[in-house]
Design a protein around this motif. Structure first.
Motif, PDB file in Angstrom:
ATOM      1  N   SER A   1       0.900  -0.762  -0.578  1.00 38.29           N
ATOM      2  CA  SER A   1       0.082   0.038   0.457  1.00 38.29           C
ATOM      3  C   SER A   1       1.092   0.981   0.130  1.00 38.29           C
ATOM      4  O   SER A   1       1.864   1.229   0.756  1.00 38.29           O
ATOM      5  CB  SER A   1      -0.746  -0.098   1.326  1.00 38.29           C
ATOM      6  OG  SER A   1      -1.947  -0.758   1.045  1.00 38.29           O
ATOM      7  N   ARG A   2      -0.049   2.248  -0.419  1.00 34.17           N
ATOM      8  CA  ARG A   2       0.732   3.366  -0.511  1.00 34.17           C
ATOM      9  C   ARG A   2       1.240   4.551   1.114  1.00 34.17           C
ATOM     10  O   ARG A   2       2.310   4.980   1.342  1.00 34.17           O
ATOM     11  CB  ARG A   2       0.312   5.078  -1.437  1.00 34.17           C
ATOM     12  CG  ARG A   2      -0.784   5.045  -1.001  1.00 34.17           C
ATOM     13  CD  ARG A   2      -1.502   6.520  -1.399  1.00 34.17           C
ATOM     14  NE  ARG A   2      -2.627   6.823  -0.703  1.00 34.17           N
ATOM     15  CZ  ARG A   2      -3.532   7.764  -1.038  1.00 34.17           C
ATOM     16  NH1 ARG A   2      -2.997   8.532  -2.366  1.00 34.17           N
ATOM     17  NH2 ARG A   2      -4.750   7.615  -0.807  1.00 34.17           N
ATOM     18  N   TYR A   3       0.516   4.028   2.217  1.00 36.36           N
ATOM     19  CA  TYR A   3       0.625   4.877   2.757  1.00 36.36           C
ATOM     20  C   TYR A   3       0.387   5.971   3.313  1.00 36.36           C
ATOM     21  O   TYR A   3       1.750   7.129   4.156  1.00 36.36           O
ATOM     22  CB  TYR A   3       1.742   4.209   3.926  1.00 36.36           C
ATOM     23  CG  TYR A   3       1.929   2.263   4.063  1.00 36.36           C
ATOM     24  CD1 TYR A   3       1.067   1.995   5.467  1.00 36.36           C
ATOM     25  CD2 TYR A   3       2.562   2.051   3.523  1.00 36.36           C
ATOM     26  CE1 TYR A   3       0.340   0.629   5.616  1.00 36.36           C
ATOM     27  CE2 TYR A   3       2.534  -0.038   3.457  1.00 36.36           C
ATOM     28  CZ  TYR A   3       1.701   0.138   4.314  1.00 36.36           C
ATOM     29  OH  TYR A   3       1.552  -1.269   5.097  1.00 36.36           O
ATOM     30  N   ALA A   4      -0.264   6.688   1.944  1.00 31.28           N
ATOM     31  CA  ALA A   4      -0.622   8.260   2.986  1.00 31.28           C
ATOM     32  C   ALA A   4      -1.301   8.352   3.843  1.00 31.28           C
ATOM     33  O   ALA A   4      -2.201   7.142   5.129  1.00 31.28           O
ATOM     34  CB  ALA A   4      -1.472   8.888   1.864  1.00 31.28           C
ATOM     35  N   ASP A   5      -1.120   9.295   4.931  1.00 30.94           N
ATOM     36  CA  ASP A   5      -2.641   9.291   5.859  1.00 30.94           C
ATOM     37  C   ASP A   5      -3.530   9.714   5.990  1.00 30.94           C
ATOM     38  O   ASP A   5      -4.273   8.871   7.122  1.00 30.94           O
ATOM     39  CB  ASP A   5      -1.867  11.245   6.294  1.00 30.94           C
ATOM     40  CG  ASP A   5      -1.971  11.580   5.835  1.00 30.94           C
ATOM     41  OD1 ASP A   5      -3.062  12.084   4.397  1.00 30.94           O
ATOM     42  OD2 ASP A   5      -2.006  13.485   5.710  1.00 30.94           O
ATOM     43  N   GLU A   6      -4.509   9.721   5.408  1.00 31.69           N
ATOM     44  CA  GLU A   6      -5.326   9.536   4.994  1.00 31.69           C
ATOM     45  C   GLU A   6      -5.627   7.796   5.251  1.00 31.69           C
ATOM     46  O   GLU A   6      -7.072   7.642   4.819  1.00 31.69           O
ATOM     47  CB  GLU A   6      -6.172  10.035   3.805  1.00 31.69           C
ATOM     48  CG  GLU A   6      -5.893  11.647   3.507  1.00 31.69           C
ATOM     49  CD  GLU A   6      -7.511  11.859   4.192  1.00 31.69           C
ATOM     50  OE1 GLU A   6      -8.925  11.477   4.598  1.00 31.69           O
ATOM     51  OE2 GLU A   6      -7.528  13.222   4.808  1.00 31.69           O
ATOM     52  N   ASP A   7      -4.950   7.296   3.691  1.00 36.84           N
ATOM     53  CA  ASP A   7      -5.016   5.584   4.141  1.00 36.84           C
ATOM     54  C   ASP A   7      -5.063   4.954   5.420  1.00 36.84           C
ATOM     55  O   ASP A   7      -6.065   3.646   5.819  1.00 36.84           O
ATOM     56  CB  ASP A   7      -4.254   5.003   3.768  1.00 36.84           C
ATOM     57  CG  ASP A   7      -3.641   5.102   2.136  1.00 36.84           C
ATOM     58  OD1 ASP A   7      -4.670   5.950   1.194  1.00 36.84           O
ATOM     59  OD2 ASP A   7      -2.927   5.604   1.491  1.00 36.84           O
ATOM     60  N   PHE A   8      -4.638   5.472   6.763  1.00 38.85           N
ATOM     61  CA  PHE A   8      -4.489   5.018   8.103  1.00 38.85           C
ATOM     62  C   PHE A   8      -6.608   5.390   8.651  1.00 38.85           C
ATOM     63  O   PHE A   8      -6.640   4.625   9.413  1.00 38.85           O
ATOM     64  CB  PHE A   8      -4.161   5.834   9.070  1.00 38.85           C
ATOM     65  CG  PHE A   8      -2.710   5.387   8.506  1.00 38.85           C
ATOM     66  CD1 PHE A   8      -2.214   3.719   9.174  1.00 38.85           C
ATOM     67  CD2 PHE A   8      -1.774   5.965   8.086  1.00 38.85           C
ATOM     68  CE1 PHE A   8      -1.101   3.556   9.457  1.00 38.85           C
ATOM     69  CE2 PHE A   8      -0.538   5.455   7.393  1.00 38.85           C
ATOM     70  CZ  PHE A   8      -0.139   4.048   7.949  1.00 38.85           C
ATOM     71  N   LEU A   9      -6.814   5.716   7.519  1.00 37.61           N
ATOM     72  CA  LEU A   9      -8.096   6.491   8.766  1.00 37.61           C
ATOM     73  C   LEU A   9      -9.038   4.982   7.581  1.00 37.61           C
ATOM     74  O   LEU A   9     -10.133   4.811   9.232  1.00 37.61           O
ATOM     75  CB  LEU A   9      -9.422   7.606   7.958  1.00 37.61           C
ATOM     76  CG  LEU A   9     -10.519   7.940   8.510  1.00 37.61           C
ATOM     77  CD1 LEU A   9     -10.258   8.539   9.396  1.00 37.61           C
ATOM     78  CD2 LEU A   9     -10.648   9.312   7.839  1.00 37.61           C
ATOM     79  N   LYS A  10      -9.816   4.471   6.912  1.00 32.48           N
ATOM     80  CA  LYS A  10     -10.104   3.621   6.437  1.00 32.48           C
ATOM     81  C   LYS A  10      -9.594   2.053   6.182  1.00 32.48           C
ATOM     82  O   LYS A  10     -10.520   1.014   5.968  1.00 32.48           O
ATOM     83  CB  LYS A  10     -11.700   4.366   5.544  1.00 32.48           C
ATOM     84  CG  LYS A  10     -13.217   5.213   6.488  1.00 32.48           C
ATOM     85  CD  LYS A  10     -13.356   4.224   7.160  1.00 32.48           C
ATOM     86  CE  LYS A  10     -14.461   4.994   7.772  1.00 32.48           C
ATOM     87  NZ  LYS A  10     -15.648   4.122   8.610  1.00 32.48           N
ATOM     88  N   SER A  11      -9.089   3.246   4.775  1.00 34.01           N
ATOM     89  CA  SER A  11      -8.443   1.761   3.680  1.00 34.01           C
ATOM     90  C   SER A  11      -7.522   0.811   4.115  1.00 34.01           C
ATOM     91  O   SER A  11      -7.834  -0.613   3.989  1.00 34.01           O
ATOM     92  CB  SER A  11      -8.204   2.854   2.793  1.00 34.01           C
ATOM     93  OG  SER A  11      -6.599   1.337   1.765  1.00 34.01           O
ATOM     94  N   LEU A  12      -6.458   1.288   5.310  1.00 35.68           N
ATOM     95  CA  LEU A  12      -6.077   0.324   5.343  1.00 35.68           C
ATOM     96  C   LEU A  12      -6.346  -0.971   7.076  1.00 35.68           C
ATOM     97  O   LEU A  12      -6.486  -1.901   7.073  1.00 35.68           O
ATOM     98  CB  LEU A  12      -4.376   1.047   6.416  1.00 35.68           C
ATOM     99  CG  LEU A  12      -3.136   1.784   4.840  1.00 35.68           C
ATOM    100  CD1 LEU A  12      -2.138   2.269   5.550  1.00 35.68           C
ATOM    101  CD2 LEU A  12      -3.090  -0.148   4.600  1.00 35.68           C
ATOM    102  N   PRO A  13      -7.162   0.099   7.726  1.00 35.01           N
ATOM    103  CA  PRO A  13      -7.810  -1.089   8.753  1.00 35.01           C
ATOM    104  C   PRO A  13      -8.624  -1.547   8.180  1.00 35.01           C
ATOM    105  O   PRO A  13      -8.623  -2.820   8.568  1.00 35.01           O
ATOM    106  CB  PRO A  13      -8.119   0.099   9.626  1.00 35.01           C
ATOM    107  CG  PRO A  13      -8.024   1.509   9.668  1.00 35.01           C
ATOM    108  CD  PRO A  13      -7.029   1.732   7.916  1.00 35.01           C
ATOM    109  N   LYS A  14      -9.460  -1.413   7.201  1.00 32.23           N
ATOM    110  CA  LYS A  14      -9.744  -2.607   6.697  1.00 32.23           C
ATOM    111  C   LYS A  14      -9.849  -3.207   5.614  1.00 32.23           C
ATOM    112  O   LYS A  14      -9.880  -4.622   6.145  1.00 32.23           O
ATOM    113  CB  LYS A  14     -10.805  -1.748   4.992  1.00 32.23           C
ATOM    114  CG  LYS A  14     -12.402  -1.175   5.631  1.00 32.23           C
ATOM    115  CD  LYS A  14     -13.197   0.365   4.597  1.00 32.23           C
ATOM    116  CE  LYS A  14     -14.452   0.947   4.906  1.00 32.23           C
ATOM    117  NZ  LYS A  14     -14.510   1.342   3.450  1.00 32.23           N
TER     118      LYS A  14
END
Length: 265
Positions: free
Chosen positions: A174-187
């Protein structure tokens, strides 16, 4: 302002319910030119971050705070820079750059171990007990009910472990942008852990069915062996299941603010 700086959820909820003064409160600007959203963009105190396990979940909580305050801020103040000429988004990125790196390391550190477990399950699944009849090529025990249980559980374990491995590989790339920690990565982590637990559970069902087939239902031997084999599996699930619950509640739970909290007047 201190309720935002110190991340006091209950106090913030009370202020949110005070509709008469809410607009005035969120229009305040301090001596540094920081709005309420600037304060929400700053890193939480270490004592508050320590309450949350894992840097990835800490980053998610920080984003939840920022997004919540942003959703109720007056629009003209959202993009107003402070005296350091920083917008709220720039301040958030600057304040959380170290936590972002730690969150990425935490996610990438958790994924390989789960990937290894999923890969091991894939390699041992779909080994038919008893072999095949030489004349027909069909399994010897194909007419037994326990063999049907074996096949179904084996297939579910194989497919779910394969899915789990793919999800954890997706986390690693994954790219690991800060916004990705909100929903994308936890999902992705929730789905990967859920399918991994499903594969482990069905693997145990497969193992039990295979023992019953091979030992012809001798429960006095099957039960002790199954109990012994369940010990490492149980330890793994006890260690990882609380993490799954915490991530699920943090991502899909009621939220960090109680907007239905009763007023004090």
């Amino acid at each position: 302002m201190s309720s935002i700086v110190n991340r006091q959820e209950k106090m913030f909820s009370l202020l949110y319910r005070c509709e008469a003064s809410r607009a005035t409160f969120f229009s305040l600007v301090d001596s540094n030119g920081d709005t309420m959203l600037h304060l929400a963009a700053k890193l939480s105190p270490p004592s508050q971050l320590a309450r949350i396990s894992g840097a990835a979940l800490q980053m998610q909580r920080e984003l939840q705070w920022y997004k919540e305050v942003e959703s109720i801020m007056n629009h003209p103040l959202k993009d107003v820079p402070n005296k350091n000429n920083q917008t709220t988004r720039e301040l958030f990125t600057d304040e959380h750059k170290d936590l972002l790196v730690k969150g990425e390391e935490w996610m990438k550190g958790s994924s390989p171990s789960c990937t290894v477990v999923g890969a091991l399950i894939i390699t041992i699944m779909f080994t038919v007990p008893g072999g095949n009849v030489q004349e027909t090529g069909y399994p010897i025990f194909k007419n037994k009910k326990s063999f049907t249980v074996f096949i179904v559980a084996d297939a579910i374990s194989l497919f779910s472990s394969s899915t789990s491995v793919l999800m954890f590989l997706g986390i690693l790339t994954s790219r690991y942008a800060d916004e990705d920690f909100l929903k994308s990565l936890p999902k992705k982590l929730i789905f990967g852990l859920s399918t991994l637990f499903l594969s482990i559970a069905t693997m145990m069902v497969t193992f039990c069915a295979a023992l019953i087939i091979m030992l012809n239902g001798r429960l006095e031997v099957v039960i002790p062996v199954v109990l012994l084999a369940s010990i490492p599996v149980t330890f793994f699930m006890l260690l990882q299941f609380p993490l799954l619950v915490e991530i699920f509640m943090s991502t899909y739970g009621p939220g960090i603010f109680n907007k239905k909290m009763k007023r004090w007047y």
